[in-house]
Every structure is written in C-alpha cells, then in structure tokens.
Design an enzyme around this catalytic site. Sequence first.
Site, PDB file in Angstrom:
ATOM      1  N   THR A 129       0.839  -1.206   0.000  1.00  0.00           N
ATOM      2  CA  THR A 129       0.000   0.000   0.000  1.00  0.00           C
ATOM      3  C   THR A 129       0.875   1.257   0.000  1.00  0.00           C
ATOM      4  O   THR A 129       0.605   2.220  -0.725  1.00  0.00           O
ATOM      5  CB  THR A 129      -0.919   0.009   1.236  1.00  0.00           C
ATOM      6  OG1 THR A 129      -1.691  -1.186   1.218  1.00  0.00           O
ATOM      7  CG2 THR A 129      -1.854   1.203   1.240  1.00  0.00           C
TER       8      THR A 129
ATOM      9  N   HIS B 229       2.125   1.832  -3.376  1.00  0.00           N
ATOM     10  CA  HIS B 229       1.112   2.455  -4.251  1.00  0.00           C
ATOM     11  C   HIS B 229       1.028   3.960  -3.988  1.00  0.00           C
ATOM     12  O   HIS B 229       0.901   4.759  -4.910  1.00  0.00           O
ATOM     13  CB  HIS B 229      -0.275   1.835  -4.013  1.00  0.00           C
ATOM     14  CG  HIS B 229      -0.404   0.440  -4.534  1.00  0.00           C
ATOM     15  ND1 HIS B 229      -0.215   0.131  -5.856  1.00  0.00           N
ATOM     16  CD2 HIS B 229      -0.702  -0.729  -3.932  1.00  0.00           C
ATOM     17  CE1 HIS B 229      -0.387  -1.166  -6.040  1.00  0.00           C
ATOM     18  NE2 HIS B 229      -0.673  -1.718  -4.884  1.00  0.00           N
TER      19      HIS B 229
ATOM     20  N   HIS C 183       2.909   2.194   8.120  1.00  0.00           N
ATOM     21  CA  HIS C 183       2.031   1.698   9.191  1.00  0.00           C
ATOM     22  C   HIS C 183       2.492   0.408   9.857  1.00  0.00           C
ATOM     23  O   HIS C 183       2.044   0.082  10.939  1.00  0.00           O
ATOM     24  CB  HIS C 183       0.594   1.538   8.673  1.00  0.00           C
ATOM     25  CG  HIS C 183       0.466   0.627   7.508  1.00  0.00           C
ATOM     26  ND1 HIS C 183       0.554   1.061   6.212  1.00  0.00           N
ATOM     27  CD2 HIS C 183       0.277  -0.704   7.440  1.00  0.00           C
ATOM     28  CE1 HIS C 183       0.425   0.044   5.387  1.00  0.00           C
ATOM     29  NE2 HIS C 183       0.262  -1.054   6.102  1.00  0.00           N
TER      30      HIS C 183
END
Length: 355
Positions: free
Chosen positions: A44, A47, A67
């Site tokens: 992610t 991206h 994260h």
Amino acid sequence: MKNLMNVVMKKEAKKGAVYSQKEVPAPRSDEVLVKIHATSICGTDAHIYQWDEWSQGRIKPPYVMGHEFAGEVIEVGDKVKSIQAGDIISAETHIVCEVCEFCKTGQAHICKDTKILGVDTDGTYAEYVVIPEANAWVNPKGVDPAYLAIQEPLGNAMHTVMAGPIVGKTIAVVGCGPIGIMAIAVAKAVGASKVIAVEVNEYRLNLAKKLGADIAINPMHEDPIETILQATGGLGVDVVAEMSGNARAIDQALKYIKLGGRMSMLGIPNDKVAIDVANDIVFKGITMQGIAGRKMYDTWYQVKGLIESGNLNLEDLVTHRLPMDEFEKGFDLMESGNCGKVVLYPDMEILEQTR
Ligand code: NAD
Ligand code: ZN
C-alpha cells in the site's frame, strides 16, 4: 526529548516522497507515544509512493507515510490503562469505531468507519508515532524488531490461510509478493499437505521455494492449470489463497481449484474481473470469500502463537534492511519486485544491532 523528528513525508500529490522533519506528536489521553525501532514497507505504501489512481482518491498530502512497525512506548496518555512506558509494541493498523454493528459483533475488521494508520493518519516512517491504546499490541522483549514489524502483513496471510480447514489440505498461493510468501510459510507451518506457489517474478518464485513451497510455477513459462491438475491427481487444490489481484490468475485458479474448494481472496484487482460464475463457482460448489485485514484480535493471537512455536521461517521473509533515509532504495526494490519484506530503521544504532 527533542521537538523535531525525521520523517518520510508524502508532501505533494505526485509520485515520490521526501525526507523531512516534523514536530514530535503528543499523545492524547487515550493514546501512546512510540519510538519506532523498525518499520516495514507495505505494498500500500508503494502504491502511495507511486501515486496510483487509488492513492489519488484516498490520500491527502502532506502526511507521514507507513504503518507496519515495532517500537518502544515512551509516554502514555492519562486514560491509558493497559500499556506502560517501556513496553515494546506493534499495532493493528485499522482504527475502528467500536460502535457500529460490525464492531459490536466481533467483525471489527470490516468496521464501516475504518481509518488506517499511515493512510488516513500520520504514520510510522518517523522517529515517533502516536497510536490509540486500543490498537497497541504488546510484544515480548528481546525479539528482532523487524520480525515484530511484519506481524501486521503476516496477519493478512494468516487470516487468509486460516479462513477454513487447512490441515492436510492442498493449497495454491497465487501471487508470492511479501504477503504470498508469508502465506506459504504459514501454510507449511500449520500442516497443509502440499503448498503450490504461483508467481510471475523469478526472484519471488525462488523465495517461495525457500519458504517451503513444494511446487513453484511461473505461469509465464508453464500452464498452471495443467501442472496443478497433474500434481493433484486431476482433482485440483482444496484451497486457493489469492494474493495477486491479477484477473487472469484468478480465472485460472477457478479452473484448478477442486470441486467444493475454498477460494480466499486477499488480492485487490485494480478493475472488475470477468469469471465464469455458472461453471467455475455454482456447478463446482466453490466457496469464495473476501479477506479484509486481520480478525481483531483473533488473528493477532494466532500470529503470536505461531511465532512462539518456532515453526515459522521469519528469517527468509525479511530480505532487505535499510536506514530510513534510504527509503527511495526501498521503494525501488518494491517496484522491481526483487524483494521480500523491506524494513526501514529511523535509528541507525538499532539497525547496526540487528544487521
Ligand atoms: P504484491 O503486489 O507485492 O504481490 C502481488 C504478487 O502477485 C507480485 O509478486 C506479482 O508479481 C504477482 N503476480 C502478478 N500477476 C500474477 C499472475 N498472473 N500470476 C501469479 N502471480 C502474479 O502485494 P502484497 O503486498 O504481497 O499483497 C498481496 C495482495 O493483497 C495485493 O493485491 C494487495 O493489494 C492485497 N492486500 C489486501 C489486503 C486486504 O486487507 N484485503 C491487505 C494487504 C494487501
Ligand atoms: Zn465499527
């Protein structure tokens, strides 16, 4: 403590990110302040770095990326009860509302008001981060922080593999990115009878073998349907863990899954996918299930238990460790696909200890 910290910021609505400084955040009454020891790059994040269509609709720069992490609690808010300074924590990255129907029925992983750490809030490519007490996951001490940081994606792999019977079953893991190779390691560790890896990138296919795949198939070079049917007595696999998000791979998997099989879908296609519902799902009696995030917190306990069992090959999952200011190298690796998990270290001393 210092006032300013180093961070990797998504500063502007375009490709890339910058190494920058930001004020160290202060925890609110229900939050804890963590000094980051290790933070791993998620697909992610890649991206968001690339600034793809999804990111353009979701991300609001400027903000701090990242994260997946492990770190030490430095300070706790005055209402925090279960966490103390000195605890080594990681975190469930879905920040949920706790009051919707789904949260109230043990399905917080599909909370209708989910916010994601490092996507909707400032994240962990930083020296410090604040997270809600409710999301903190206390780790044992003395464990390599890289292994603690990757528990979150490991939870995605665990959730997918364990979403139905697996002991003594044959499983195809389709797409052996960082989460796919984790799924292979998990499936082997929990007693799948045969683990088949399907992946187009040779580096990752080799990694899949290293992590225990019994058969490794590159669909660019051989027909996965033929090979898998042959390897399973013509019947196909009991379980497909779909982790590629690739339309063609999904369609092929429905051809080599056994009658009555389970297809657990974690991968996120970037467009609609055409499948033969009548022949490949209805008449075959297939169960297709969407897998979102990790069960809160069943999956976390499973991950913890499997790590403690010593049966999980963590070493080969982490392929690269870099100082955080070399984040661009990390994203280049992710783009090339020639990596497993890439872990960043805001503090050089901690990197030196584990390298
Ligand atoms: P990734 O993009 O690194 O891995 C996908 C892999 O699939 C790559 O290695 C790629 O080479 C491979 N692939 C592409 N086409 C293929 C084909 N035709 N056949 C076989 N393999 C093919 O992603 P990741 O970080 O490992 O995550 C896996 C997937 O899960 C991604 O789609 C990601 O977006 C998704 N994801 C979902 C959740 C969730 O909660 N549902 C959470 C995290 C990630
Ligand atoms: Zn909710």
